[in-house]
Design an enzyme around this catalytic site. Sequence first.
Site, short mmCIF file in Angstrom:
data_model
loop_
_atom_site.label_atom_id
_atom_site.label_comp_id
_atom_site.label_asym_id
_atom_site.label_seq_id
_atom_site.Cartn_x
_atom_site.Cartn_y
_atom_site.Cartn_z
N TRP A 195 -12.29 -34.30 15.29
CA TRP A 195 -12.30 -33.49 14.35
C TRP A 195 -13.52 -32.99 14.07
O TRP A 195 -14.49 -33.47 14.41
CB TRP A 195 -11.97 -34.69 12.97
CG TRP A 195 -11.99 -33.85 11.65
CD1 TRP A 195 -11.33 -32.97 11.36
CD2 TRP A 195 -13.08 -33.89 10.85
NE1 TRP A 195 -11.77 -32.43 10.06
CE2 TRP A 195 -12.78 -33.10 9.91
CE3 TRP A 195 -14.45 -34.38 10.65
CZ2 TRP A 195 -13.56 -32.74 8.60
CZ3 TRP A 195 -15.23 -34.34 9.74
CH2 TRP A 195 -15.04 -33.50 8.54
N ARG A 228 -7.09 -41.17 5.68
CA ARG A 228 -7.34 -40.59 4.72
C ARG A 228 -6.29 -40.82 3.63
O ARG A 228 -5.66 -39.83 2.82
CB ARG A 228 -6.93 -38.98 5.03
CG ARG A 228 -7.57 -37.98 4.10
CD ARG A 228 -7.03 -36.69 4.36
NE ARG A 228 -8.19 -35.66 3.87
CZ ARG A 228 -7.81 -34.55 3.21
NH1 ARG A 228 -6.66 -33.80 3.31
NH2 ARG A 228 -8.76 -33.63 2.70
N LYS A 241 0.48 -22.70 5.10
CA LYS A 241 -0.42 -23.50 5.86
C LYS A 241 0.03 -25.14 6.05
O LYS A 241 0.02 -25.59 4.94
CB LYS A 241 -1.99 -23.35 5.48
CG LYS A 241 -2.98 -24.29 6.23
CD LYS A 241 -4.29 -24.03 5.49
CE LYS A 241 -5.44 -24.93 5.93
NZ LYS A 241 -6.54 -24.81 5.36
N ASP A 290 -0.19 -28.36 7.11
CA ASP A 290 -0.88 -29.26 7.42
C ASP A 290 -0.68 -30.79 7.99
O ASP A 290 0.50 -31.02 7.80
CB ASP A 290 -2.09 -29.57 6.48
CG ASP A 290 -3.60 -29.89 7.04
OD1 ASP A 290 -3.73 -30.24 8.12
OD2 ASP A 290 -4.56 -29.33 5.96
N ASP A 303 -11.80 -27.50 11.41
CA ASP A 303 -12.53 -27.37 10.17
C ASP A 303 -13.84 -27.31 10.04
O ASP A 303 -14.60 -27.11 9.18
CB ASP A 303 -12.22 -29.10 9.53
CG ASP A 303 -10.94 -29.02 8.61
OD1 ASP A 303 -10.13 -28.12 8.86
OD2 ASP A 303 -10.64 -30.28 8.31
C1 GLA Z 1 -7.42 -30.46 6.15
C2 GLA Z 1 -7.43 -28.81 6.85
C3 GLA Z 1 -8.33 -28.28 5.61
C4 GLA Z 1 -7.84 -28.32 4.23
C5 GLA Z 1 -7.65 -29.97 3.91
C6 GLA Z 1 -6.80 -29.88 2.52
O1 GLA Z 1 -8.47 -30.90 6.56
O2 GLA Z 1 -7.75 -28.76 8.00
O3 GLA Z 1 -8.63 -26.78 6.05
O4 GLA Z 1 -6.58 -27.73 4.12
O5 GLA Z 1 -7.01 -30.48 5.00
O6 GLA Z 1 -6.93 -31.25 2.15
#
Ligand code: GLA
EC number: 3.2.1.22
Length: 759
Positions: free
Chosen positions: A220, A465, A498, A500, A570
């Site tokens: 990460w 998380r 998006k 995730d 990120d």
């Molecule tokens: C992940 C994504 C981020 C954001 C967060 C939201 O970490 O990679 O860009 O969207 O989740 O919780």
Amino acid sequence: MNESYDASHTFSLCQRQLRRVARTCAFAILLCLVSQASIATAETGTASIRFDAATRIFRIDAADTSYVLGINEHQQIQSLYWGKRLGANDSFPAAKAMPGAAAFDLPITTTPHEFVGWGGGLYVEPDLKITFPDGNRDLELKYVSHHIDGDKLSIVTKDISRDVYVTLQYQADAETGILRRSAEIENRTDAPFTVEQAAAATWNLPRGTDYRLRYLTGRWAGEWNVQEQAVHPGKTVLESRRGTTGAQNNPWFAIDHEGNNDQDTGGVWFGALGWSGSWQISVEQDLLQQVRVTGGFNAFDFGYRLQKGERLQTPYFYGGYSSHGIGGASRLLHRFEIDSLLPHAPTPKLRPVLYNSWEATEFRVDEPGQMALAEKAASIGVERFVMDDGWFGQRKDDHAGLGDWYVNPQKFPHGLKPLIDKVHSLNMDFGLWVEPEMVNPNSDLYRKHPDWVLNFAGRPRTEGRNQLVLNLARPDVRAYVYGFLDKLLTENDIAFLKWDYNRNWSEPGWPAVAPEDQKKVYVDFINNLYSILAELRAKHPNVEIESCSGGGSRVDLGVMKLTDEFWTSDNTDAYDRLLIQNGFTYAYSPGVMMAWVTDSPTWVNQRTLSLEYRFLSSMQGSLGIGANLNKWTPEDFATAKKMVAQYKAIRETVQRGALYRLITPEDNSEQSVTESVSRDGKQAVTFAFLHSSRERYPFPRIYLRGLDAGATYRLAALDGKLAGDTPDSASGAYWMNRGVDVQLNGDFQAAAFTLQRVE
Ligand code: GLA
């Protein structure tokens, strides 16, 4: 063309042309006929698959690559050649199994197979391992028949005594020479059996001892590190046991000859898996210095029970060869992704410039706040406004809400419509963040359906998380996930999701099904993910989807077929990003690599970088803005407006063009330089970055590549510090051989310039 080739099995076509035939017209048929006639000499744009009945050899020629395999005297499918395209009249003698090496390594181990079952004394990595109900675990596959259909070849094999059929599938891409391989395993016996290991294919390289393996590792906020190591006797395993693609290894490899330090010369064999679940690629050099690469489902904890009459399709394993170095290998993959894989291939839309609220607001989203950001984003030329996490359920932080996909009434008292209407009135389309496969224990969904998550009965459920993974293999979970997404997209004018996925699996149990079927979760989960994506796309064809997984933890050629772009990392520190983006592009196109301009100092390293530097770093991919625009000065807005406009003028070149890594940021390099040349050859864009200058040494001269030596190109600085003696225009030969000097001094400096071909 070799006369002995069976004409009825000869096929050649221009793949790209054929697609257009399907859409429209006879004119393209004519073009195809013309290119068929020139198959013997053409090197790009053609694919042919031929079978020589006399020698029982298959030869696949596509673009600049030849791939040859044969049926040997034991009816096994044996690899014979993979590499640069051979002469049209070159022929191969019939395949012959290798002799064993003393009594210890029998011919089954020493012979290079296309796909081999575990049995008969095999010690190298098998492609397939099966346990039958009577305890038998021996599998020997022999040729039965084959079929050639245009650019596709399938070879049916069968076990020597049991009705286990395995069809080896090949498809050749005419433009890049990339082969797509997979296998389908069919149970025609009277009882179920368990597949314990299943690869898509084995790739055999020419015998050699000086090979170097490149692969990608990460974590990460630190994805996409390029690793290099010599291929030694023994085995290197790249894998994910996480239930998902993962960032720790990415399912891509490239092998070339050691000591070649030029990005754009030399032979490279490369491959990538199209699978978003646990996967494995093993690179093995055996006792006879043969190198084989086997990849597919991860064998660890695998067990797929196949009922009588059922079939199991392995993932696709794509492989290719470039004689233009690792840079050429990347360019072939990029081209293949854009022209053949992405949902709208061969003409996927250019990525719009987007704004995303995450770094500005985190979970604190609400209607007035998002509207204010939208107005500011629109003022600099943003085309898509994306609201990130925090809009749904009781989501105030990452402890609650996942699974409850209703609009939070405190934050959006009138639903999403007022915000979406506002975004549209600003000439942008609207995107939304979702994380469909996850649930917080603190959610209505989990309180109602605690049995919906991956779990082993009576065992702990480990949170990551503060969330658990929904078992998407379950039909009820699949229906729920599809249902809420379909409703969301039906009721709201949403152009972009998006998507995730912020943790990996733990305790991957499926207590609702029979114990012997529980491990099917490794396959069924991913197939349901794919089918949900496919169904949503079919029903809402204008919606685009980004694959995100806490950054770049779900990037592979499987999910790419169903999504339009990837969140790269990120980590949005524009200096760290040079290395991250560099690694990403070894396997994946800059056209799907999202890169946001965020605030400085960055949350990642507390590093201070100018807005220009941050823009130029992000402009190497698909540009987005993720900064808190409420804090920007009028000067920041002016700079951003100028650079967004500049990006729009070069984005087709960056997103679709041929990428050259002129100086890589690897090995703590003080500099990094990339160049992209547009498909039509009319524009080249160069980005140059300096970490810090020392002792008054100048920035290395930049020698461009990929230009037409005889053509004239006009130079324009984007945000450039070009040397005073740089001409306004010169020949391609000049720019490639004399080169360009940029004047970069100090810390974290950047420059960019374009070359425009003069007609
Ligand atoms: C992940 C994504 C981020 C954001 C967060 C939201 O970490 O990679 O860009 O969207 O989740 O919780």
